[in-house]
Write an enzyme that holds these catalytic residues in place. Structure first.
Site, PDB file in Angstrom:
ATOM      1  N   GLY A  52     -20.947  -0.042  -8.856  1.00  0.00           N
ATOM      2  CA  GLY A  52     -21.946  -0.023  -9.923  1.00  0.00           C
ATOM      3  C   GLY A  52     -22.375   1.345 -10.420  1.00  0.00           C
ATOM      4  N   GLU A 107     -27.348   5.887  -7.026  1.00  0.00           N
ATOM      5  CA  GLU A 107     -27.223   4.425  -7.041  1.00  0.00           C
ATOM      6  C   GLU A 107     -27.515   3.876  -8.439  1.00  0.00           C
ATOM      7  OE1 GLU A 107     -25.906   1.933  -6.176  1.00  0.00           O
ATOM      8  OE2 GLU A 107     -26.939   0.817  -4.609  1.00  0.00           O
ATOM      9  N   ASP A 108     -26.954   2.726  -8.747  1.00  0.00           N
ATOM     10  CA  ASP A 108     -27.190   2.123 -10.060  1.00  0.00           C
ATOM     11  C   ASP A 108     -28.536   1.420 -10.154  1.00  0.00           C
ATOM     12  OD1 ASP A 108     -26.377   0.159  -8.279  1.00  0.00           O
ATOM     13  OD2 ASP A 108     -24.926  -0.782  -9.615  1.00  0.00           O
ATOM     14  N   ASP A 111     -32.653  -3.317  -5.945  1.00  0.00           N
ATOM     15  CA  ASP A 111     -33.123  -4.680  -6.168  1.00  0.00           C
ATOM     16  C   ASP A 111     -33.916  -5.099  -4.922  1.00  0.00           C
ATOM     17  OD1 ASP A 111     -33.191  -7.182  -7.499  1.00  0.00           O
ATOM     18  OD2 ASP A 111     -31.392  -7.860  -6.473  1.00  0.00           O
ATOM     19  N   LYS A 139     -35.945  -2.302  -9.648  1.00  0.00           N
ATOM     20  CA  LYS A 139     -36.605  -3.610  -9.872  1.00  0.00           C
ATOM     21  C   LYS A 139     -37.577  -3.818  -8.711  1.00  0.00           C
ATOM     22  CE  LYS A 139     -32.740  -6.379 -11.165  1.00  0.00           C
ATOM     23  NZ  LYS A 139     -32.032  -7.656 -10.999  1.00  0.00           N
ATOM     24  N   PHE A 160     -31.710 -10.116 -14.515  1.00  0.00           N
ATOM     25  CA  PHE A 160     -30.382  -9.670 -14.100  1.00  0.00           C
ATOM     26  C   PHE A 160     -29.816  -8.869 -15.265  1.00  0.00           C
ATOM     27  CE2 PHE A 160     -25.935  -9.700 -13.033  1.00  0.00           C
ATOM     28  CZ  PHE A 160     -26.005  -9.426 -11.682  1.00  0.00           C
ATOM     29  N   VAL A 161     -29.390  -7.645 -14.989  1.00  0.00           N
ATOM     30  CA  VAL A 161     -28.926  -6.768 -16.068  1.00  0.00           C
ATOM     31  C   VAL A 161     -27.452  -6.399 -15.900  1.00  0.00           C
ATOM     32  CG1 VAL A 161     -31.191  -5.795 -16.637  1.00  0.00           C
ATOM     33  CG2 VAL A 161     -29.826  -4.720 -14.840  1.00  0.00           C
ATOM     34  N   ASP A 167     -22.369  -4.979 -13.280  1.00  0.00           N
ATOM     35  CA  ASP A 167     -21.512  -6.107 -13.662  1.00  0.00           C
ATOM     36  C   ASP A 167     -22.162  -7.464 -13.451  1.00  0.00           C
ATOM     37  OD1 ASP A 167     -21.426  -5.973 -10.746  1.00  0.00           O
ATOM     38  OD2 ASP A 167     -19.849  -7.478 -10.910  1.00  0.00           O
ATOM     39  N   ARG A 173     -19.133  -3.965 -17.071  1.00  0.00           N
ATOM     40  CA  ARG A 173     -19.420  -2.614 -16.568  1.00  0.00           C
ATOM     41  C   ARG A 173     -19.231  -1.559 -17.655  1.00  0.00           C
ATOM     42  NH1 ARG A 173     -19.860  -2.915 -10.959  1.00  0.00           N
ATOM     43  NH2 ARG A 173     -18.484  -4.350  -9.878  1.00  0.00           N
TER      44      ARG A 173
HETATM   45  P1  IMP Z   1     -30.023  -4.578  -3.229  1.00  0.00           P
HETATM   46  O1  IMP Z   1     -29.335  -4.375  -1.934  1.00  0.00           O
HETATM   47  O2  IMP Z   1     -30.570  -5.976  -3.375  1.00  0.00           O
HETATM   48  O3  IMP Z   1     -31.080  -3.536  -3.552  1.00  0.00           O
HETATM   49  O4  IMP Z   1     -28.952  -4.576  -4.358  1.00  0.00           O
HETATM   50  C1  IMP Z   1     -28.385  -3.491  -4.819  1.00  0.00           C
HETATM   51  C2  IMP Z   1     -27.050  -3.795  -5.463  1.00  0.00           C
HETATM   52  O5  IMP Z   1     -26.978  -5.120  -6.023  1.00  0.00           O
HETATM   53  C3  IMP Z   1     -26.893  -2.845  -6.598  1.00  0.00           C
HETATM   54  O6  IMP Z   1     -26.259  -1.668  -6.161  1.00  0.00           O
HETATM   55  C4  IMP Z   1     -26.072  -3.649  -7.583  1.00  0.00           C
HETATM   56  O7  IMP Z   1     -24.700  -3.423  -7.355  1.00  0.00           O
HETATM   57  C5  IMP Z   1     -26.436  -5.099  -7.319  1.00  0.00           C
HETATM   58  N1  IMP Z   1     -27.452  -5.583  -8.282  1.00  0.00           N
HETATM   59  C6  IMP Z   1     -28.759  -5.764  -8.068  1.00  0.00           C
HETATM   60  N2  IMP Z   1     -29.388  -6.193  -9.171  1.00  0.00           N
HETATM   61  C7  IMP Z   1     -28.452  -6.262 -10.132  1.00  0.00           C
HETATM   62  C8  IMP Z   1     -28.479  -6.616 -11.535  1.00  0.00           C
HETATM   63  O8  IMP Z   1     -29.510  -6.959 -12.146  1.00  0.00           O
HETATM   64  N3  IMP Z   1     -27.285  -6.546 -12.183  1.00  0.00           N
HETATM   65  C9  IMP Z   1     -26.122  -6.173 -11.585  1.00  0.00           C
HETATM   66  N4  IMP Z   1     -26.047  -5.821 -10.285  1.00  0.00           N
HETATM   67  C10 IMP Z   1     -27.200  -5.871  -9.567  1.00  0.00           C
HETATM   68 MG    MG Z   2     -24.454  -0.858  -6.557  1.00  0.00          MG
END
Ligand code: IMP
Ligand code: MG
Length: 184
Positions: A52, A107-108, A111, A139, A160-161, A167, A173
């Site tokens: 991402g 990081e992208d 979440d 988020k 969700f973006v 992606d 992407r």
């Molecule tokens: P986390 O471990 O839940 O914080 O998730 C992080 C990863 O989930 C990010 O690096 C993204 O690759 C993916 N992710 C989380 N939210 C989104 C979204 O809204 N769109 C796309 N990918 C997401």
């Molecule tokens: Mg990621």
């Protein structure tokens, strides 16, 4: 992967643009200056979390002026469309010892916070000189693990973006902006 039934379906799922290309560019230029100020000429290692963050990394590395090396790690957390599996898997690790480096994790999106929490704990155990986390998107309303980035470019609501590296089912992407994904 979510099947794309037609080009109309593909395009129809791009619900609305949340962050424009121009807004992203401006925020990254500002972030680059902040990183320059923070490290004040000291060399850094930018570590991008694939897949991402690959687009963000490409732009951010060109916005910093301190000496900079780049590295990649691959972590997987989303397996089915927009539903998180809750399991973070490191599928590709860094190719070097980081004990002589000031590490900046790129990081992208944060979440639930699980991915970065796991990665930060893993890399801290390797004793880098210092570590900072930069995320393009945050988020905060979705957090499960308490985690805060040192630098966050945009805070977004619980949508969700897609786009700019992010992606859905490996698609979108390559969109140059961040858009809300149309579910259902
Ligand atoms: P986390 O471990 O839940 O914080 O998730 C992080 C990863 O989930 C990010 O690096 C993204 O690759 C993916 N992710 C989380 N939210 C989104 C979204 O809204 N769109 C796309 N990918 C997401
Ligand atoms: Mg990621």
């Amino acid at each position: 992967m979510k099947p794309v039934h037609s080009i109309a379906d593909y395009k129809g799922r791009i619900k609305r643009v949340l962050i424009t290309e121009k807004e992203i560019t401006e925020a990254i230029q500002k972030a680059g200056r902040e990183i320059d100020k923070l490290y004040d000429g000291r060399p850094i290692l930018l570590v991008s979390i694939l897949k991402g963050a690959f687009v963000f990394m490409a732009d951010l590395c060109r916005a910093v002026s301190v000496p900079c090396e780049i590295g990649f790690m691959c972590a997987k957390s989303y397996y089915e469309g927009t539903v998180s599996s809750g399991v973070v898997q490191i599928t590709m690790d860094l190719d070097r010892d980081i004990s002589d480096y000031h590490v900046v994790i790129v990081e992208d999106i944060i979440d639930t916070g699980r991915t970065l929490n796991d990665i930060v704990n893993l890399l801290k155990g390797r004793n880098p000189l210092s570590m900072h986390v930069v995320t393009l998107l945050d988020k905060p309303s979705r957090r499960i693990v308490d985690f805060k980035a040192d630098l966050s470019l945009f805070t977004i609501p619980d949508h969700f973006v897609i786009g700019y590296g992010l992606d859905c089912g490996e698609l979108y992407r390559n969109l140059p902006y961040i858009a809300e994904y149309e579910e259902g």
